[in-house]
Design a protein around this motif. Structure first.
Motif, mmCIF file in Angstrom:
data_model
loop_
_atom_site.group_PDB
_atom_site.id
_atom_site.type_symbol
_atom_site.label_atom_id
_atom_site.label_comp_id
_atom_site.label_asym_id
_atom_site.label_seq_id
_atom_site.Cartn_x
_atom_site.Cartn_y
_atom_site.Cartn_z
ATOM 1 N N GLY A 1 14.989 4.483 -2.305
ATOM 2 C CA GLY A 1 13.201 4.691 -3.074
ATOM 3 C C GLY A 1 13.946 5.620 -4.185
ATOM 4 O O GLY A 1 11.843 6.715 -4.071
ATOM 5 N N MET A 2 13.842 5.333 -5.401
ATOM 6 C CA MET A 2 14.034 6.108 -6.326
ATOM 7 C C MET A 2 13.478 5.155 -7.565
ATOM 8 O O MET A 2 13.696 4.114 -7.457
ATOM 9 N N LEU A 3 12.152 6.063 -8.390
ATOM 10 C CA LEU A 3 11.922 4.402 -9.055
ATOM 11 C C LEU A 3 12.964 4.468 -10.548
ATOM 12 O O LEU A 3 12.763 5.831 -11.074
ATOM 13 N N GLY A 4 13.829 4.276 -11.071
ATOM 14 C CA GLY A 4 14.442 4.123 -12.007
ATOM 15 C C GLY A 4 13.957 2.822 -13.072
ATOM 16 O O GLY A 4 12.981 2.226 -12.784
ATOM 17 N N PRO A 5 14.003 3.154 -13.954
ATOM 18 C CA PRO A 5 14.223 1.345 -15.185
ATOM 19 C C PRO A 5 13.727 0.439 -14.579
ATOM 20 O O PRO A 5 13.115 -0.986 -14.903
ATOM 21 N N ARG A 6 15.549 0.028 -14.314
ATOM 22 C CA ARG A 6 15.466 -1.416 -13.016
ATOM 23 C C ARG A 6 13.776 -1.618 -11.926
ATOM 24 O O ARG A 6 13.406 -2.638 -12.161
ATOM 25 N N SER A 7 13.515 -0.436 -11.811
ATOM 26 C CA SER A 7 12.086 -0.867 -10.374
ATOM 27 C C SER A 7 11.399 -0.976 -11.540
ATOM 28 O O SER A 7 9.965 -1.678 -11.041
ATOM 29 N N TRP A 8 10.380 0.320 -12.253
ATOM 30 C CA TRP A 8 9.952 0.389 -13.104
ATOM 31 C C TRP A 8 9.488 -1.274 -13.859
ATOM 32 O O TRP A 8 8.712 -1.498 -13.910
ATOM 33 N N SER B 1 0.829 -1.013 0.235
ATOM 34 C CA SER B 1 0.182 0.022 0.375
ATOM 35 C C SER B 1 0.455 1.403 0.491
ATOM 36 O O SER B 1 1.286 1.371 0.616
ATOM 37 N N PRO B 2 0.199 1.875 -1.244
ATOM 38 C CA PRO B 2 1.755 3.284 -1.375
ATOM 39 C C PRO B 2 0.465 4.562 -0.366
ATOM 40 O O PRO B 2 0.379 5.782 -0.544
ATOM 41 N N GLY B 3 -0.414 4.597 0.141
ATOM 42 C CA GLY B 3 -1.724 5.064 0.905
ATOM 43 C C GLY B 3 -2.542 5.714 -0.525
ATOM 44 O O GLY B 3 -2.869 4.353 -0.931
ATOM 45 N N GLY B 4 -3.377 6.895 -0.487
ATOM 46 C CA GLY B 4 -4.294 6.760 -1.590
ATOM 47 C C GLY B 4 -3.152 7.339 -3.203
ATOM 48 O O GLY B 4 -1.806 7.304 -3.584
ATOM 49 N N ILE B 5 -4.027 7.098 -4.425
ATOM 50 C CA ILE B 5 -3.481 7.599 -5.246
ATOM 51 C C ILE B 5 -4.034 8.592 -5.700
ATOM 52 O O ILE B 5 -4.717 8.977 -6.119
ATOM 53 N N ASP B 6 -3.148 9.105 -5.218
ATOM 54 C CA ASP B 6 -2.761 11.059 -4.891
ATOM 55 C C ASP B 6 -1.913 11.558 -6.295
ATOM 56 O O ASP B 6 -2.056 12.733 -6.539
ATOM 57 N N GLY B 7 -1.226 11.119 -6.684
ATOM 58 C CA GLY B 7 0.120 11.262 -7.388
ATOM 59 C C GLY B 7 0.610 12.634 -6.569
ATOM 60 O O GLY B 7 1.556 12.646 -7.092
ATOM 61 N N MET B 8 1.263 11.691 -6.278
ATOM 62 C CA MET B 8 2.169 12.321 -4.623
ATOM 63 C C MET B 8 3.408 11.400 -4.599
ATOM 64 O O MET B 8 2.840 10.929 -3.498
ATOM 65 N N PHE B 9 4.183 11.815 -4.470
ATOM 66 C CA PHE B 9 5.347 11.040 -4.163
ATOM 67 C C PHE B 9 6.594 11.410 -2.204
ATOM 68 O O PHE B 9 6.851 12.533 -2.413
ATOM 69 N N GLY B 10 4.910 11.054 -2.161
ATOM 70 C CA GLY B 10 5.648 11.296 -0.156
ATOM 71 C C GLY B 10 6.228 10.456 0.410
ATOM 72 O O GLY B 10 6.701 9.358 0.016
ATOM 73 N N PRO B 11 5.939 10.628 2.130
ATOM 74 C CA PRO B 11 6.666 9.810 2.909
ATOM 75 C C PRO B 11 5.864 8.147 2.404
ATOM 76 O O PRO B 11 6.446 6.687 3.270
ATOM 77 N N LEU B 12 4.972 8.025 1.931
ATOM 78 C CA LEU B 12 4.097 6.764 2.518
ATOM 79 C C LEU B 12 4.347 6.043 0.867
ATOM 80 O O LEU B 12 4.515 4.471 0.815
ATOM 81 N N THR B 13 4.794 6.272 0.256
ATOM 82 C CA THR B 13 4.647 6.319 -1.361
ATOM 83 C C THR B 13 6.527 5.310 -1.821
ATOM 84 O O THR B 13 6.731 4.790 -1.869
ATOM 85 N N LEU B 14 6.853 6.718 -0.245
ATOM 86 C CA LEU B 14 8.736 6.108 -0.573
ATOM 87 C C LEU B 14 9.108 4.989 0.358
ATOM 88 O O LEU B 14 9.797 4.563 -0.176
ATOM 89 N N ARG B 15 8.191 4.763 1.279
ATOM 90 C CA ARG B 15 8.159 3.672 1.731
ATOM 91 C C ARG B 15 7.614 2.696 1.223
ATOM 92 O O ARG B 15 8.331 1.241 1.644
ATOM 93 N N ALA B 16 6.353 2.414 0.791
ATOM 94 C CA ALA B 16 6.047 1.388 -0.129
ATOM 95 C C ALA B 16 7.477 0.973 -1.150
ATOM 96 O O ALA B 16 7.608 -0.098 -1.398
#
Length: 259
Positions: A247-254, A218-233
Protein backbone atom coordinates in the motif's frame (compact mmCIF):
# COMPACT_ATOMS: atom_id res chain seq x y z
CA UNK A 1 -12.07 6.53 13.93
CA UNK A 2 -8.31 5.91 13.81
CA UNK A 3 -8.65 2.14 13.51
CA UNK A 4 -11.51 2.35 11.03
CA UNK A 5 -9.41 4.58 8.77
CA UNK A 6 -6.39 2.24 9.08
CA UNK A 7 -4.28 5.09 10.43
CA UNK A 8 -1.06 4.74 12.40
CA UNK A 9 0.50 7.20 14.85
CA UNK A 10 3.00 8.14 12.14
CA UNK A 11 0.17 8.88 9.70
CA UNK A 12 -1.61 11.05 12.28
CA UNK A 13 1.58 12.96 13.04
CA UNK A 14 2.33 13.54 9.33
CA UNK A 15 -1.21 14.61 8.54
CA UNK A 16 -2.26 16.74 11.54
CA UNK A 17 0.95 18.39 12.72
CA UNK A 18 0.73 16.85 16.19
CA UNK A 19 3.50 14.43 17.18
CA UNK A 20 3.00 10.68 17.48
CA UNK A 21 3.69 10.92 21.24
CA UNK A 22 0.93 13.51 21.56
CA UNK A 23 -1.55 11.24 19.74
CA UNK A 24 -0.58 8.36 22.04
CA UNK A 25 -1.52 10.54 25.03
CA UNK A 26 -4.75 11.77 23.38
CA UNK A 27 -5.98 8.31 22.31
CA UNK A 28 -4.83 6.71 25.58
CA UNK A 29 -6.85 9.14 27.70
CA UNK A 30 -3.81 10.60 29.47
CA UNK A 31 -4.20 14.11 28.07
CA UNK A 32 -7.28 15.91 26.77
CA UNK A 33 -6.64 16.73 23.08
CA UNK A 34 -7.02 20.33 21.91
CA UNK A 35 -10.03 21.25 19.81
CA UNK A 36 -7.81 21.68 16.72
CA UNK A 37 -6.56 18.09 17.01
CA UNK A 38 -10.16 16.82 17.19
CA UNK A 39 -11.04 18.79 14.06
CA UNK A 40 -7.93 17.53 12.24
CA UNK A 41 -8.80 13.90 13.04
CA UNK A 42 -12.37 14.37 11.82
CA UNK A 43 -11.17 15.97 8.59
CA UNK A 44 -8.63 13.19 8.01
CA UNK A 45 -11.19 10.40 8.48
CA UNK A 46 -14.02 12.19 6.67
CA UNK A 47 -16.28 12.36 9.77
CA UNK A 48 -18.51 15.19 11.00
CA UNK A 49 -16.61 17.11 13.71
CA UNK A 50 -19.72 18.73 15.27
CA UNK A 51 -20.64 15.75 17.57
CA UNK A 52 -16.96 15.45 18.48
CA UNK A 53 -16.85 19.11 19.53
CA UNK A 54 -19.85 18.52 21.82
CA UNK A 55 -18.13 15.53 23.43
CA UNK A 56 -14.94 17.58 23.77
CA UNK A 57 -16.81 20.31 25.68
CA UNK A 58 -18.40 17.69 27.99
CA UNK A 59 -14.99 16.14 28.69
CA UNK A 60 -13.46 19.57 29.39
CA UNK A 61 -16.25 20.51 31.83
CA UNK A 62 -15.97 17.13 33.60
CA UNK A 63 -12.20 17.45 34.01
CA UNK A 64 -12.43 21.02 35.31
CA UNK A 65 -15.14 20.00 37.80
CA UNK A 66 -13.09 17.03 39.03
CA UNK A 67 -10.07 19.27 39.62
CA UNK A 68 -12.21 21.76 41.55
CA UNK A 69 -13.61 18.97 43.78
CA UNK A 70 -10.22 17.45 44.56
CA UNK A 71 -8.99 20.87 45.72
CA UNK A 72 -11.62 21.08 48.51
CA UNK A 73 -10.70 19.39 51.84
CA UNK A 74 -13.10 18.71 54.79
CA UNK A 75 -12.45 20.76 57.95
CA UNK A 76 -10.34 19.11 60.64
CA UNK A 77 -11.64 18.56 64.16
CA UNK A 78 -9.92 20.40 66.98
CA UNK A 79 -9.59 18.62 70.37
CA UNK A 80 -11.35 20.13 73.32
CA UNK A 81 -9.24 22.20 75.67
CA UNK A 82 -7.98 20.42 78.79
CA UNK A 83 -6.50 21.92 81.98
CA UNK A 84 -2.84 22.62 81.40
CA UNK A 85 -1.81 21.96 85.03
CA UNK A 86 -3.61 18.58 85.41
CA UNK A 87 -5.75 19.78 88.31
CA UNK A 88 -9.02 18.06 89.24
CA UNK A 89 -12.46 19.53 88.69
CA UNK A 90 -13.77 22.04 91.26
CA UNK A 91 -15.54 20.72 94.38
CA UNK A 92 -18.90 21.88 93.07
CA UNK A 93 -18.59 19.29 90.29
CA UNK A 94 -16.90 16.48 92.16
CA UNK A 95 -19.07 16.40 95.31
CA UNK A 96 -18.16 17.06 98.99
CA UNK A 97 -14.59 16.48 100.05
CA UNK A 98 -13.79 13.67 102.52
CA UNK A 99 -12.52 14.52 106.03
CA UNK A 100 -8.79 14.98 106.30
CA UNK A 101 -8.50 12.31 109.03
CA UNK A 102 -10.01 9.48 106.94
CA UNK A 103 -8.82 7.91 103.76
CA UNK A 104 -9.15 10.07 100.69
CA UNK A 105 -11.92 8.98 98.36
CA UNK A 106 -11.41 9.36 94.66
CA UNK A 107 -13.26 12.32 93.19
CA UNK A 108 -16.39 11.70 91.19
CA UNK A 109 -15.93 13.38 87.85
CA UNK A 110 -19.02 14.24 85.84
CA UNK A 111 -18.45 13.49 82.14
CA UNK A 112 -20.70 13.90 79.14
CA UNK A 113 -22.02 10.71 77.51
CA UNK A 114 -19.95 9.42 74.63
CA UNK A 115 -21.22 10.38 71.21
CA UNK A 116 -22.82 7.45 69.39
CA UNK A 117 -23.54 9.09 66.08
CA UNK A 118 -21.25 9.21 63.05
CA UNK A 119 -18.13 11.33 63.24
CA UNK A 120 -18.38 14.89 61.93
CA UNK A 121 -17.26 15.15 58.33
CA UNK A 122 -18.50 11.67 57.34
CA UNK A 123 -21.74 12.82 55.77
CA UNK A 124 -20.03 15.44 53.54
CA UNK A 125 -17.67 12.75 52.25
CA UNK A 126 -20.55 10.35 51.54
CA UNK A 127 -22.48 13.13 49.80
CA UNK A 128 -19.41 14.07 47.74
CA UNK A 129 -18.86 10.44 46.68
CA UNK A 130 -22.53 10.05 45.73
CA UNK A 131 -22.41 13.31 43.76
CA UNK A 132 -19.34 12.22 41.81
CA UNK A 133 -20.97 8.86 41.00
CA UNK A 134 -24.17 10.55 39.84
CA UNK A 135 -22.20 12.98 37.68
CA UNK A 136 -20.26 10.11 36.08
CA UNK A 137 -23.50 8.27 35.24
CA UNK A 138 -25.02 11.45 33.78
CA UNK A 139 -21.94 12.14 31.63
CA UNK A 140 -21.95 8.56 30.34
CA UNK A 141 -25.62 8.87 29.39
CA UNK A 142 -24.98 12.17 27.58
CA UNK A 143 -22.00 10.62 25.77
CA UNK A 144 -24.05 7.67 24.52
CA UNK A 145 -26.85 10.03 23.46
CA UNK A 146 -24.47 12.27 21.52
CA UNK A 147 -22.91 9.27 19.77
CA UNK A 148 -26.35 8.01 18.72
CA UNK A 149 -27.38 11.47 17.55
CA UNK A 150 -24.16 11.69 15.54
CA UNK A 151 -24.96 8.38 13.83
CA UNK A 152 -28.54 9.44 13.07
CA UNK A 153 -27.62 12.78 11.42
CA UNK A 154 -28.53 12.55 7.71
CA UNK A 155 -25.87 13.42 5.11
CA UNK A 156 -27.78 16.55 4.07
CA UNK A 157 -27.76 17.91 7.60
CA UNK A 158 -24.08 17.18 7.99
CA UNK A 159 -23.32 18.95 4.72
CA UNK A 160 -25.25 22.00 5.91
CA UNK A 161 -22.70 22.71 8.66
CA UNK A 162 -20.59 25.66 7.40
CA UNK A 163 -17.40 24.70 9.25
CA UNK A 164 -17.51 21.09 8.00
CA UNK A 165 -18.05 22.19 4.41
CA UNK A 166 -15.22 24.68 4.54
CA UNK A 167 -12.79 22.26 6.17
CA UNK A 168 -13.54 19.30 3.86
CA UNK A 169 -13.25 21.10 0.49
CA UNK A 170 -10.30 19.38 -1.26
CA UNK A 171 -8.10 21.08 -3.85
CA UNK A 172 -8.74 20.28 -7.50
CA UNK A 173 -6.18 18.71 -9.82
CA UNK A 174 -6.33 18.12 -13.55
CA UNK A 175 -4.78 15.04 -15.14
CA UNK A 176 -2.74 15.82 -18.27
CA UNK A 177 -1.60 12.35 -19.22
CA UNK A 178 1.36 12.39 -21.58
CA UNK A 179 4.19 10.00 -22.48
CA UNK A 180 7.75 11.28 -22.77
CA UNK A 181 10.90 9.16 -23.21
CA UNK A 182 8.87 6.04 -22.55
CA UNK A 183 7.50 7.29 -19.20
CA UNK A 184 3.94 8.27 -18.38
CA UNK A 185 3.26 11.53 -16.57
CA UNK A 186 0.17 13.42 -15.39
CA UNK A 187 1.89 16.83 -15.42
CA UNK A 188 1.21 17.54 -11.72
CA UNK A 189 4.39 16.82 -9.70
CA UNK A 190 7.05 17.42 -12.39
CA UNK A 191 7.90 13.72 -12.68
CA UNK A 192 8.92 13.19 -9.03
CA UNK A 193 8.92 9.66 -7.60
CA UNK A 194 8.59 10.66 -3.94
CA UNK A 195 7.67 7.83 -1.57
CA UNK A 196 4.10 8.32 -0.30
CA UNK A 197 1.86 6.29 1.97
CA UNK A 198 -1.59 6.27 3.52
CA UNK A 199 -2.54 9.68 4.95
CA UNK A 200 -0.25 11.69 2.65
CA UNK A 201 -1.59 14.68 0.69
CA UNK A 202 -0.48 16.95 -2.12
CA UNK A 203 0.63 16.91 -5.75
CA UNK A 204 2.50 13.60 -5.49
CA UNK A 205 -0.68 11.84 -4.41
CA UNK A 206 -2.68 13.50 -7.21
CA UNK A 207 -0.03 12.38 -9.75
CA UNK A 208 -0.33 8.80 -8.52
CA UNK A 209 -4.13 8.96 -8.67
CA UNK A 210 -4.01 10.08 -12.30
CA UNK A 211 -1.60 7.29 -13.24
CA UNK A 212 -3.74 4.71 -11.40
CA UNK A 213 -6.78 5.87 -13.35
CA UNK A 214 -4.75 5.62 -16.59
CA UNK A 215 -3.94 2.02 -15.62
CA UNK A 216 -7.66 1.27 -15.38
CA UNK A 217 -7.93 1.31 -11.56
CA UNK A 218 -10.15 3.94 -9.96
CA UNK A 219 -8.68 5.69 -6.90
CA UNK A 220 -11.86 7.72 -6.34
CA UNK A 221 -11.49 11.43 -6.99
CA UNK A 222 -8.31 13.23 -8.01
CA UNK A 223 -8.14 15.17 -4.75
CA UNK A 224 -4.50 14.67 -3.67
CA UNK A 225 -5.50 12.75 -0.51
CA UNK A 226 -4.15 9.25 0.09
CA UNK A 227 -7.34 7.85 1.61
CA UNK A 228 -8.98 4.41 1.73
CA UNK A 229 -9.99 4.39 -1.96
CA UNK A 230 -6.50 5.35 -3.11
CA UNK A 231 -4.98 2.76 -0.77
CA UNK A 232 -7.21 0.05 -2.25
CA UNK A 233 -6.27 1.13 -5.79
CA UNK A 234 -2.53 1.08 -4.98
CA UNK A 235 -2.75 -2.44 -3.53
CA UNK A 236 -4.71 -3.66 -6.57
CA UNK A 237 -2.09 -2.20 -8.91
CA UNK A 238 0.79 -3.71 -6.93
CA UNK A 239 -0.87 -7.12 -7.05
CA UNK A 240 -1.36 -6.88 -10.82
CA UNK A 241 2.24 -5.74 -11.34
CA UNK A 242 3.68 -8.56 -9.20
CA UNK A 243 5.04 -6.16 -6.59
CA UNK A 244 4.98 -6.34 -2.79
CA UNK A 245 1.43 -5.41 -1.76
CA UNK A 246 2.17 -2.97 1.06
CA UNK A 247 0.00 0.00 0.00
CA UNK A 248 3.01 2.36 -0.19
CA UNK A 249 4.24 3.95 -3.40
CA UNK A 250 8.00 3.55 -3.47
CA UNK A 251 10.52 3.59 -6.34
CA UNK A 252 9.40 0.22 -7.82
CA UNK A 253 5.72 1.09 -7.71
CA UNK A 254 6.36 4.50 -9.32
CA UNK A 255 8.45 2.84 -12.02
CA UNK A 256 5.63 0.41 -12.77
CA UNK A 257 3.05 3.23 -12.82
CA UNK A 258 5.09 5.32 -15.25
CA UNK A 259 5.62 2.15 -17.33
Amino acid sequence: MKDRGELTMRHLAAKTGYSAKSWERYLGGTTLPPREAVEALARLTGDDPVPLFALHEIATDARNGRRARTGAQPPERTPEAEPEDGREQPASLTGPAAPHSGPRTPPIVLTAPAATGPAPGRFPRIALTAGVAALAVALLAVLLLMLRLGEDVPPAAAAAQPRTTAASTPPSYTCRIARSDGRWSAGINNGRNTEIYYGATGADVAEAQCLLRRAGISPGGIDGMFGPLTLRAVKTFQQRAGLVVDGMLGPRSWKALRG
